[in-house]
Design an enzyme around this catalytic site. Structure first.
Site, PDB file in Angstrom:
ATOM      1  N   HIS A 100       0.849  -1.195   0.000  1.00 23.94           N
ATOM      2  CA  HIS A 100       0.000   0.000   0.000  1.00 23.94           C
ATOM      3  C   HIS A 100       0.880   1.238   0.000  1.00 23.94           C
ATOM      4  O   HIS A 100       2.015   1.205   0.481  1.00 23.94           O
ATOM      5  CB  HIS A 100      -0.926   0.013   1.222  1.00 23.94           C
ATOM      6  CG  HIS A 100      -0.207  -0.248   2.499  1.00 23.94           C
ATOM      7  ND1 HIS A 100       0.127  -1.523   2.908  1.00 23.94           N
ATOM      8  CD2 HIS A 100       0.286   0.580   3.442  1.00 23.94           C
ATOM      9  CE1 HIS A 100       0.784  -1.459   4.050  1.00 23.94           C
ATOM     10  NE2 HIS A 100       0.896  -0.189   4.392  1.00 23.94           N
ATOM     11  N   HIS A 102       1.015   5.190   1.244  1.00 24.54           N
ATOM     12  CA  HIS A 102       0.420   6.194   2.138  1.00 24.54           C
ATOM     13  C   HIS A 102       0.461   7.563   1.469  1.00 24.54           C
ATOM     14  O   HIS A 102       1.524   8.000   1.013  1.00 24.54           O
ATOM     15  CB  HIS A 102       1.234   6.314   3.435  1.00 24.54           C
ATOM     16  CG  HIS A 102       1.223   5.127   4.322  1.00 24.54           C
ATOM     17  ND1 HIS A 102       0.363   5.003   5.385  1.00 24.54           N
ATOM     18  CD2 HIS A 102       1.986   4.004   4.332  1.00 24.54           C
ATOM     19  CE1 HIS A 102       0.601   3.857   6.019  1.00 24.54           C
ATOM     20  NE2 HIS A 102       1.579   3.239   5.397  1.00 24.54           N
TER      21      HIS A 102
HETATM   22  P1  AMP Z   1       2.111   0.129   7.287  1.00 24.00           P
HETATM   23  O1  AMP Z   1       2.565   0.263   8.703  1.00 24.00           O
HETATM   24  O2  AMP Z   1       2.909   0.948   6.295  1.00 24.00           O
HETATM   25  O3  AMP Z   1       2.020  -1.335   6.872  1.00 24.00           O
HETATM   26  O4  AMP Z   1       0.659   0.749   7.236  1.00 24.00           O
HETATM   27  C1  AMP Z   1      -0.489   0.026   7.540  1.00 24.00           C
HETATM   28  C2  AMP Z   1      -1.572   1.021   7.752  1.00 24.00           C
HETATM   29  O5  AMP Z   1      -2.814   0.369   7.663  1.00 24.00           O
HETATM   30  C3  AMP Z   1      -1.524   1.710   9.133  1.00 24.00           C
HETATM   31  O6  AMP Z   1      -1.308   3.103   8.961  1.00 24.00           O
HETATM   32  C4  AMP Z   1      -2.904   1.393   9.725  1.00 24.00           C
HETATM   33  O7  AMP Z   1      -3.452   2.476  10.426  1.00 24.00           O
HETATM   34  C5  AMP Z   1      -3.708   1.057   8.490  1.00 24.00           C
HETATM   35  N1  AMP Z   1      -4.850   0.181   8.734  1.00 24.00           N
HETATM   36  C6  AMP Z   1      -4.857  -0.995   9.397  1.00 24.00           C
HETATM   37  N2  AMP Z   1      -6.102  -1.523   9.398  1.00 24.00           N
HETATM   38  C7  AMP Z   1      -6.898  -0.660   8.709  1.00 24.00           C
HETATM   39  C8  AMP Z   1      -8.274  -0.638   8.372  1.00 24.00           C
HETATM   40  N3  AMP Z   1      -9.121  -1.630   8.728  1.00 24.00           N
HETATM   41  N4  AMP Z   1      -8.742   0.410   7.661  1.00 24.00           N
HETATM   42  C9  AMP Z   1      -7.922   1.409   7.300  1.00 24.00           C
HETATM   43  N5  AMP Z   1      -6.605   1.444   7.585  1.00 24.00           N
HETATM   44  C10 AMP Z   1      -6.087   0.426   8.289  1.00 24.00           C
END
Ligand code: AMP
Ligand code: ZN
Length: 144
Positions: A100, A102
């Protein structure tokens, strides 16, 4: 993938605040909202991280980023800039292992988001830079 939270969001099994969706990506608000408008752009194909992308997937996913970034910026006149960040591997702060990107809107330098690029340039000499350069070039040549 059955046990993947982002696949579940993509399939509609878990709700999300979706802002954009097409055949290639889904973009939805990050639940943590590091800053207001913090959005994730997620390929619909389950790939773990950037190391798993092929050129076609990368082209398709990244071609969507500018228009989503522009829409977020235009949605709020207080947004002055944006960090676009992609974490790969636990050591790089990846916590969800469905790749993903950001999109983190920036309001002020004190809006709570921090990224630190340490400057270690003084510890490198010509030979060290060259050694690293050549090691990477060799891998790229092997990829052709
Ligand atoms: P990363 O640490 O780069 O893998 O980012 C994962 C992101 O996913 C974090 O910023 C979380 O807040 C976000 N996240 C986890 N679960 C959900 C969810 N159900 N809906 C939206 N964002 C999420
Ligand atoms: Zn997934």
């Amino acid at each position: 993938m059955t046990d993947c939270i982002f696949c579940k969001i993509i399939n509609g099994d878990i709700p999300s605040y979706t802002v954009y969706e097409d055949d290639v990506v889904k973009a939805f608000l990050d639940i943590s909202q590091s800053t207001p408008g913090h959005t994730l752009v997620v390929p619909k194909k389950h790939v773990k991280d950037m190391f798993e992308y092929d050129e076609d997937l990368a082209a398709a996913v990244f071609s969507r980023i500018p228009k989503i970034a522009r829409a977020i910026k235009k949605s709020n006149p207080a947004i002055k800039g944006m960090n676009i960040v992609n974490n790969n591997g636990e050591v790089a702060y990846q916590s969800v292992f469905h790749s993903h990107i950001h999109l983190i809107p920036r309001y002020t330098t004190e809006d709570g988001f921090k990224m630190i690029f340490t400057d270690n340039g003084d510890k490198y000499d010509e030979a060290k830079y060259k050694e690293i350069q050549e090691a990477i070039i060799k891998q790229l040549e092997d990829e052709q």
